[in-house]
Design a protein around this motif. Structure first.
Motif, PDB file in Angstrom:
ATOM      1  N   ASN A  53       0.826  -1.225   0.000  1.00  0.00           N
ATOM      2  CA  ASN A  53       0.000   0.000   0.000  1.00  0.00           C
ATOM      3  C   ASN A  53       0.856   1.268   0.000  1.00  0.00           C
ATOM      4  N   VAL A  54       2.102   1.096  -0.383  1.00  0.00           N
ATOM      5  CA  VAL A  54       3.031   2.224  -0.364  1.00  0.00           C
ATOM      6  C   VAL A  54       3.253   2.708  -1.791  1.00  0.00           C
ATOM      7  N   ASN A  55       2.928   3.965  -2.044  1.00  0.00           N
ATOM      8  CA  ASN A  55       3.171   4.523  -3.374  1.00  0.00           C
ATOM      9  C   ASN A  55       4.666   4.657  -3.642  1.00  0.00           C
ATOM     10  N   PRO A  56       5.028   4.557  -4.886  1.00  0.00           N
ATOM     11  CA  PRO A  56       6.439   4.770  -5.228  1.00  0.00           C
ATOM     12  C   PRO A  56       6.807   6.241  -5.018  1.00  0.00           C
ATOM     13  N   LEU A  57       8.090   6.512  -5.071  1.00  0.00           N
ATOM     14  CA  LEU A  57       8.582   7.878  -4.959  1.00  0.00           C
ATOM     15  C   LEU A  57       8.985   8.402  -6.339  1.00  0.00           C
ATOM     16  N   ILE A  58       8.738   9.690  -6.585  1.00  0.00           N
ATOM     17  CA  ILE A  58       9.122  10.292  -7.872  1.00  0.00           C
ATOM     18  C   ILE A  58       9.505  11.747  -7.637  1.00  0.00           C
ATOM     19  N   ASP A  84      11.031   2.460  -5.491  1.00  0.00           N
ATOM     20  CA  ASP A  84       9.948   1.724  -4.829  1.00  0.00           C
ATOM     21  C   ASP A  84      10.523   0.439  -4.252  1.00  0.00           C
ATOM     22  N   ASP A  85      10.081   0.084  -3.052  1.00  0.00           N
ATOM     23  CA  ASP A  85      10.620  -1.111  -2.395  1.00  0.00           C
ATOM     24  C   ASP A  85      10.267  -2.385  -3.151  1.00  0.00           C
ATOM     25  N   CYS A  86       9.152  -2.362  -3.885  1.00  0.00           N
ATOM     26  CA  CYS A  86       8.722  -3.551  -4.620  1.00  0.00           C
ATOM     27  C   CYS A  86       9.036  -3.476  -6.104  1.00  0.00           C
TER      28      CYS A  86
END
Length: 235
Positions: free
Chosen positions: A9-14, A42-44
């Protein structure tokens, strides 16, 4: 059995690259720009990075939105501005200089000038000049100014040469009949000036009269000269 369902449920970073400021391409009213990709993580893992950038950028500010999608379809966005400046002045070429005579019974000329030739990649906003309503005798330099749609300007000049080609008017006074002066064989005479006029004004009125007049007929020639050195005579 027991299921353990884990959701990302964690959005990626940009983080978008810096805004871009460029001038229009040569001979065009747009810019072609290659943007720097944003920084993403992103962790995934990252699935895709996309944007809504146009093929070319018009004059002004275009905001490009970048979207990053991770492997679990979480998304994040950032924006990057592309600022395009039209730094190219329009082109202008004045028509040929104009040479005319004064209007009838006037000391000026009324003229309709030919517009200059103009062009600009982004379009012309206006073409103006500082021409007077009428043109006096002599040279008047008219400055034409073209302004494009992005307020760049250029100028050219056109000369209007007006010539006073009209001679002044002169009418001599009546002939004079006199007797010789007392005790002399000549007469001393004060002549009446002729009547003169000119639309541009009189510069001088002269004659070739002698100091005294011998017995017989002496023809005196009067000459009027206007401000443009046109002359006329009477006797």
């Amino acid at each position: 059995t027991q299921d353990v369902v884990v959701t990302d449920n964690v959005n990626p970073l940009i983080t978008c690259a810096a805004d871009v400021t460029v001038n229009v391409d040569a001979g065009a009213c747009f810019a072609t720009v290659t943007l720097t990709d944003p920084t993403t993580s992103d962790d995934c893992g990252i699935l895709s990075v996309t944007n809504d950038a146009p093929a070319t950028y018009p004059v002004g500010t275009t905001t490009v939105t970048w979207t990053v999608t991770d492997n679990n379809n979480n998304t994040a966005t950032c924006t990057q501005d592309v600022v395009v400046t039209d730094n190219v002045n329009p082109l202008i070429t004045c028509a040929a200089d104009v040479a005319v005579n004064v209007d009838a019974n006037q000391c000026y000329a009324t003229i309709t000038l030919t517009d200059p030739t103009t062009s600009d990649n982004c379009g012309i906003l206006s073409v103006t000049n500082d021409a007077p309503a009428t043109y006096p005798v002599g040279i008047t330099t008219v400055t034409w100014t073209v302004t494009d749609n992005n307020n760049n300007t250029a100028t050219c000049t056109q000369d209007v040469v007006v010539t006073d080609n009209v001679n002044p008017l002169i009418t001599c006074a009546a002939d004079v009949t006199v007797n010789v002066d007392a005790g002399a064989c000549f007469a001393t005479v004060t002549l009446t000036d002729p009547t003169t006029s000119d639309d541009c004004g009189i510069l001088s009125v002269t004659n070739d009269a002698p100091a005294t007049y011998p017995v017989g007929t002496t023809t005196v020639t009067w000459t009027v000269t206007d401000g443009s050195d046109n002359t006329a005579t009477c006797t």
